[in-house]
Design a protein around this motif. Structure first.
Motif, PDB file in Angstrom:
ATOM      1  N   SER A   1       0.842  -1.203   0.000  1.00  0.00           N
ATOM      2  CA  SER A   1       0.000   0.000   0.000  1.00  0.00           C
ATOM      3  C   SER A   1       0.871   1.244   0.000  1.00  0.00           C
ATOM      4  O   SER A   1       1.992   1.245   0.519  1.00  0.00           O
ATOM      5  CB  SER A   1      -0.924   0.019   1.222  1.00  0.00           C
TER       6      SER A   1
ATOM      7  N   GLU B   1       0.201   5.280   1.111  1.00  0.00           N
ATOM      8  CA  GLU B   1      -0.817   6.031   1.829  1.00  0.00           C
ATOM      9  C   GLU B   1      -0.380   7.470   2.119  1.00  0.00           C
ATOM     10  O   GLU B   1      -0.102   7.830   3.266  1.00  0.00           O
ATOM     11  CB  GLU B   1      -1.160   5.309   3.139  1.00  0.00           C
TER      12      GLU B   1
ATOM     13  N   ALA C   1      -3.446   0.695  -3.455  1.00  0.00           N
ATOM     14  CA  ALA C   1      -3.068  -0.685  -3.167  1.00  0.00           C
ATOM     15  C   ALA C   1      -2.789  -1.452  -4.446  1.00  0.00           C
ATOM     16  O   ALA C   1      -3.331  -1.134  -5.517  1.00  0.00           O
ATOM     17  CB  ALA C   1      -4.180  -1.379  -2.386  1.00  0.00           C
TER      18      ALA C   1
END
Length: 282
Positions: free
Chosen positions: A163, A165, A189
């Motif tokens: 991922s 973020e 993702a």
């Protein structure tokens, strides 16, 4: 919104996954200057969180755990940092970050009946933090860019994907010992991680849950706020609220997405049992 407060069968994984959240919340609740080099204490925390982004049900958790904070120049266990801080300058910092998400039993989630449980996930990887300077009201701006590998503690730490973020944060310390933070971020993702939440294989398809192949890309958006206040030198209270949305995400059309937006909240107290007389360098 429906709620489920049944305890997950993976209690050990739940406790380990919560440890990162505990350390981060307990550390954030303190003043930013003259902090002890290390602290040992305990925290009690209650959380109601969306089962997964796009779910129409919440899962509840309550726990009490010990925590350990260490604020060395290189070795860190503080505010979501875990392990080694590779670089620090007045504007930038590079470290190894950690995050966790509690698992949930699929039998408690109507959309996932008959599917594998969602395990407690822990994320580990490098994170670049960028101090953007002053903000209105005496606050500060900060941007973070974590790239993390995701592992399932409920399945022998099996790798579940990757991922990215990025997050923009506003922090402010107010009168009376209150501290506030507001964050806006998104989650991107790979296909493996997206499949953990949104894929439906043909053998698990039903009349109301058709087969679906998950796509890599935007997983969702997050808007959160948190607060903390020192009650005395040893006791602190803290809490958070967060809204997750899958609007415009790569898997918004998955049959496991039952609503676009969901909320999570948490409230806790932390007690510091022991602390060092030596102060941290930063």
């Amino acid at each position: 919104m429906k709620s489920s407060f049944k305890r997950s069968p993976t209690r050990l994984a739940f406790g380990l996954g919560a440890a990162g959240l505990v350390c981060s919340s307990a550390a954030w609740a303190q003043a930013p200057t003259a902090l002890p080099l290390w602290e040992i204490g305990a925290v009690a925390l209650g959380v109601s969180q969306q089962a997964y982004p796009g779910s129409d049900q919440n899962v509840g958790r309550g726990l009490a755990l010990p925590f350990f904070i260490y604020r060395g120049q290189v070795l860190r266990a503080d505010r979501g940092s875990l392990g080694v801080r590779a670089m620090k300058s007045p504007s930038f910092e590079l470290d190894l970050g950690a995050a966790a998400a509690f698992g949930s039993n699929s039998e408690d989630i109507s959309a996932r009946q008959g599917m594998p449980n969602l395990g407690t996930l822990i994320e580990l990887g490098p994170r670049l933090k960028w101090k953007l300077g002053s903000a209105p009201g005496g606050g500060t701006w900060r941007a973070e860019f974590p790239l993390r590998a995701v592992f399932d503690l409920s399945d022998d730490a099996a790798h579940r994907g990757w991922s990215f973020e990025p997050e923009l944060a506003f922090e402010r310390r107010a009168k009376g010992g209150w501290r506030y933070s507001t964050t806006l971020g998104l989650i991107v993702a790979d296909q493996a991680l997206a499949a953990t939440f949104y894929q439906v294989t043909p053998e698990l398809a039903t009349l109301t849950r058709p087969a679906y192949t998950a796509q890599s890309g935007l997983l969702g958006w997050r808007l959160g706020t948190s607060f903390s206040r020192s009650l005395n030198p040893d006791w602190r209270m803290f809490g958070f609220a967060r809204i997750d949305s899958v609007a415009g995400s790569a898997n918004q059309n998955s049959p496991l997405v039952r609503q676009t937006t969901g909320a999570s909240v948490g409230l806790g107290v932390a007690y510091t049992w022991m602390r060092s007389s030596e102060r941290a360098g930063d």
